[in-house]
Scaffold this motif. Structure first.
Motif, mmCIF file in Angstrom:
data_model
loop_
_atom_site.group_PDB
_atom_site.id
_atom_site.type_symbol
_atom_site.label_atom_id
_atom_site.label_comp_id
_atom_site.label_asym_id
_atom_site.label_seq_id
_atom_site.Cartn_x
_atom_site.Cartn_y
_atom_site.Cartn_z
ATOM 1 N N GLN A 5 0.543 55.194 -18.107
ATOM 2 C CA GLN A 5 -0.475 54.968 -19.125
ATOM 3 C C GLN A 5 -1.770 54.523 -18.461
ATOM 4 O O GLN A 5 -1.761 53.934 -17.390
ATOM 5 C CB GLN A 5 -0.017 53.923 -20.139
ATOM 6 C CG GLN A 5 0.415 52.606 -19.551
ATOM 7 C CD GLN A 5 1.068 51.711 -20.586
ATOM 8 O OE1 GLN A 5 1.309 52.110 -21.714
ATOM 9 N NE2 GLN A 5 1.356 50.472 -20.211
ATOM 10 N N CYS A 6 -2.871 54.831 -19.103
ATOM 11 C CA CYS A 6 -4.184 54.431 -18.593
ATOM 12 C C CYS A 6 -5.086 54.082 -19.759
ATOM 13 O O CYS A 6 -5.171 54.819 -20.746
ATOM 14 C CB CYS A 6 -4.810 55.554 -17.755
ATOM 15 S SG CYS A 6 -6.390 55.089 -17.014
ATOM 16 N N GLN A 7 -5.768 52.957 -19.639
ATOM 17 C CA GLN A 7 -6.695 52.518 -20.693
ATOM 18 C C GLN A 7 -7.973 51.966 -20.077
ATOM 19 O O GLN A 7 -8.746 51.293 -20.729
ATOM 20 C CB GLN A 7 -6.031 51.439 -21.547
ATOM 21 C CG GLN A 7 -5.632 50.185 -20.774
ATOM 22 C CD GLN A 7 -5.096 49.090 -21.672
ATOM 23 O OE1 GLN A 7 -4.565 49.358 -22.732
ATOM 24 N NE2 GLN A 7 -5.252 47.855 -21.251
ATOM 25 N N GLU A 16 -9.200 50.474 -6.612
ATOM 26 C CA GLU A 16 -9.580 50.745 -7.997
ATOM 27 C C GLU A 16 -8.523 50.148 -8.916
ATOM 28 O O GLU A 16 -7.325 50.352 -8.699
ATOM 29 C CB GLU A 16 -9.674 52.254 -8.257
ATOM 30 C CG GLU A 16 -10.801 52.950 -7.516
ATOM 31 C CD GLU A 16 -10.847 54.438 -7.845
ATOM 32 O OE1 GLU A 16 -10.181 54.845 -8.825
ATOM 33 O OE2 GLU A 16 -11.531 55.175 -7.113
ATOM 34 N N ILE A 17 -8.963 49.406 -9.925
ATOM 35 C CA ILE A 17 -8.033 48.913 -10.939
ATOM 36 C C ILE A 17 -7.873 50.009 -11.977
ATOM 37 O O ILE A 17 -8.803 50.324 -12.716
ATOM 38 C CB ILE A 17 -8.543 47.613 -11.579
ATOM 39 C CG1 ILE A 17 -8.667 46.503 -10.523
ATOM 40 C CG2 ILE A 17 -7.603 47.169 -12.699
ATOM 41 C CD1 ILE A 17 -9.242 45.208 -11.059
ATOM 42 N N ILE A 18 -6.692 50.616 -12.014
ATOM 43 C CA ILE A 18 -6.433 51.720 -12.939
ATOM 44 C C ILE A 18 -6.162 51.186 -14.341
ATOM 45 O O ILE A 18 -6.563 51.790 -15.344
ATOM 46 C CB ILE A 18 -5.243 52.567 -12.455
ATOM 47 C CG1 ILE A 18 -5.541 53.127 -11.059
ATOM 48 C CG2 ILE A 18 -4.926 53.686 -13.423
ATOM 49 C CD1 ILE A 18 -6.753 54.024 -11.001
ATOM 50 N N GLY A 19 -5.479 50.066 -14.428
ATOM 51 C CA GLY A 19 -5.204 49.490 -15.740
ATOM 52 C C GLY A 19 -4.572 48.119 -15.631
ATOM 53 O O GLY A 19 -3.865 47.819 -14.671
ATOM 54 N N ASN A 23 -9.200 58.901 -19.245
ATOM 55 C CA ASN A 23 -7.895 58.229 -19.217
ATOM 56 C C ASN A 23 -6.759 59.246 -19.131
ATOM 57 O O ASN A 23 -5.763 59.028 -18.442
ATOM 58 C CB ASN A 23 -7.722 57.348 -20.452
ATOM 59 C CG ASN A 23 -8.518 56.055 -20.357
ATOM 60 O OD1 ASN A 23 -8.772 55.570 -19.267
ATOM 61 N ND2 ASN A 23 -8.910 55.510 -21.495
ATOM 62 N N ARG A 24 -6.912 60.364 -19.833
ATOM 63 C CA ARG A 24 -5.886 61.403 -19.809
ATOM 64 C C ARG A 24 -5.777 62.002 -18.399
ATOM 65 O O ARG A 24 -4.673 62.216 -17.885
ATOM 66 C CB ARG A 24 -6.211 62.488 -20.831
ATOM 67 C CG ARG A 24 -5.138 63.580 -20.946
ATOM 68 C CD ARG A 24 -5.598 64.621 -21.963
ATOM 69 N NE ARG A 24 -5.638 64.065 -23.309
ATOM 70 C CZ ARG A 24 -4.731 64.309 -24.243
ATOM 71 N NH1 ARG A 24 -3.686 65.083 -23.971
ATOM 72 N NH2 ARG A 24 -4.841 63.793 -25.445
ATOM 73 N N ALA A 25 -6.932 62.256 -17.766
ATOM 74 C CA ALA A 25 -6.924 62.827 -16.418
ATOM 75 C C ALA A 25 -6.266 61.876 -15.425
ATOM 76 O O ALA A 25 -5.480 62.284 -14.566
ATOM 77 C CB ALA A 25 -8.356 63.155 -15.987
ATOM 78 N N THR A 26 -6.579 60.577 -15.551
ATOM 79 C CA THR A 26 -5.982 59.588 -14.660
ATOM 80 C C THR A 26 -4.483 59.478 -14.885
ATOM 81 O O THR A 26 -3.695 59.391 -13.935
ATOM 82 C CB THR A 26 -6.648 58.211 -14.870
ATOM 83 O OG1 THR A 26 -8.043 58.312 -14.592
ATOM 84 C CG2 THR A 26 -6.040 57.166 -13.942
ATOM 85 N N ALA A 27 -4.064 59.500 -16.153
ATOM 86 C CA ALA A 27 -2.640 59.408 -16.467
ATOM 87 C C ALA A 27 -1.879 60.602 -15.907
ATOM 88 O O ALA A 27 -0.771 60.462 -15.379
ATOM 89 C CB ALA A 27 -2.434 59.296 -17.979
ATOM 90 N N ILE A 51 -1.927 48.141 -12.627
ATOM 91 C CA ILE A 51 -1.829 49.276 -11.716
ATOM 92 C C ILE A 51 -3.129 49.360 -10.936
ATOM 93 O O ILE A 51 -4.217 49.401 -11.518
ATOM 94 C CB ILE A 51 -1.596 50.596 -12.462
ATOM 95 C CG1 ILE A 51 -0.363 50.511 -13.352
ATOM 96 C CG2 ILE A 51 -1.455 51.754 -11.474
ATOM 97 C CD1 ILE A 51 -0.182 51.719 -14.249
ATOM 98 N N ILE A 52 -3.017 49.355 -9.600
ATOM 99 C CA ILE A 52 -4.193 49.509 -8.756
ATOM 100 C C ILE A 52 -3.989 50.718 -7.847
ATOM 101 O O ILE A 52 -2.858 51.066 -7.499
ATOM 102 C CB ILE A 52 -4.493 48.244 -7.917
ATOM 103 C CG1 ILE A 52 -3.306 47.872 -7.026
ATOM 104 C CG2 ILE A 52 -4.871 47.083 -8.817
ATOM 105 C CD1 ILE A 52 -3.583 46.683 -6.107
#
Length: 371
Positions: free
Chosen positions: A271-273, A162-165, A281-285, A178-179
């Protein structure tokens, strides 16, 4: 049996001996029986997190036992084929069996290293974070090449990615990426990849075709689930929202959905976008922050247990772990183990197992108590 073939057979037997010692097949069979009994209980899924953990343990134990049994069986089968070919004077049968034994030796060695991945978080999924060094487009392009290398490596193992950002570069490549790599022992395999990676090549962005040196840093840390308690006080974090960067056009994000969380005591920033939803995004961060704090705790324990090993795992732009040279010659060299490859294109296409295994073997050797 030829001397070379006999040496291959002995190598496989040695790996099987080590595997048997670490795996303990009788213990694994007993544990699998216990897990099967637990899974048949009517209230097994009343605690989903516990149930998932037990099922994951069962899957890993069953895969390890199956692999050990198959290697042992194929070793016996191919030894018989070699002996049969020698009795009948059939060189084609001997050659086929010898080729199979060489492949089996490589697999047995890989399983041997994998069996030694017994660290607390080795079985976890893994984040891989890549940052371009100084140098603008050159380093940003190199950072994206590394991102692709790890994605290709993961795909070759049937891991999920998964590409997180991604923070794109101005002209090409990425400033950072970030993956998340999901699969059995993902963190255990990748943990020695943390450090600075150096590229030497004729720049495709230089009209004068000059040779350039580029750097990018790689950080690897384990994903954590709800079974691992990571306490974070609200007063210890600062949460910022901002507008996601992107290519523009109809897909540009016009809301402040990107999330950055700073852990004030440690200075760790995540950070996550990747999502349009600020909530996602908040949950992933938050998940990434918990993972980073967990990795920091694991590293602290490692430093306390083995100062020498910790010195090798420090991360910074002054600590190069691997050099990739495309011109004037072709060579990839790991500066910690001395492992080399003269096929950098294959390495950049994900063929990095030999480097990972050598680094793991060296770390495992360093962690063994002296006798």
């Amino acid at each position: 049996m030829r001397a070379e073939t006999e040496a291959v057979v002995n190598d496989i037997k040695q790996s099987l001996t080590l595997l048997r010692r670490h795996l303990d097949p009788d213990r694994v069979k007993s544990r699998l029986a216990d897990l099967d009994a637990l899974a048949e209980a009517p209230n097994f899924w009343s605690d989903p997190a516990r149930a998932q953990g037990l099922m994951r343990e069962r899957q890993q134990l069953e895969a390890a036992l199956s692999s050990f049994t198959r290697i042992a069986r194929e070793l016996d089968d191919n030894i018989e084929l070699v002996e049969l070919g020698e009795e009948e004077g059939d060189e084609s049968v001997i050659s086929e069996a010898e080729s199979a034994l060489k492949k089996l030796r490589a697999e047995a060695h890989k399983r041997e290293v994998e069996a030694l991945l017994s660290g607390e978080a080795d079985s976890n999924d893994s984040y891989v974070e890549i940052h371009a060094g100084a140098g603008g487009t050159e380093s940003q392009d190199w950072a994206q090449m590394l991102e692709r290398m790890y994605m290709r490596w993961a795909e070759g193992r049937d891991y999920k990615v998964e590409i997180i950002g991604e923070h794109p570069g101005e002209e090409a490549g990425v400033k950072s990426a970030i993956i998340l790599i999901k699969g059995a022992n993902a963190y255990g395999w990748l943990k020695t990849e943390s450090g600075v990676h150096r590229l030497v090549r004729i720049s495709p962005f230089d009209s004068n075709a000059r040779r350039h040196t580029s750097f990018a840093s790689v950080s690897v840390y384990p994903a954590v689930d709800d079974t691992i308690a990571i306490d974070i006080d609200d007063k210890d974090v600062r949460i910022d929202t901002y507008r996601s960067s992107g290519a523009g056009g109809q897909h540009v994000n016009t809301t402040d959905s990107a999330v950055r969380i700073t852990h004030l005591p440690t200075g760790i920033v995540v950070q996550c976008q990747n999502e349009r939803s600020q909530h996602k995004n908040r949950a992933t961060a938050w998940a990434m922050l918990r993972a980073r704090l967990y990795e920091a705790e694991l590293k602290r324990r490692e430093e306390e247990a083995q100062a020498a090993a910790a010195a090798k795992s420090d991360i910074g732009f002054g600590h190069q772990i691997r050099s990739y040279v495309l011109q004037p010659y072709q060579l990839v060299k790991d500066l910690r183990t001395g492992m080399e490859s003269t096929n950098p294109l294959a390495v950049l296409d994900g063929d990095i197992d030999r480097f990972i295994e050598a680094a793991l073997a060296e770390r495992i050797h360093a962690e063994q108590p002296s006798t």
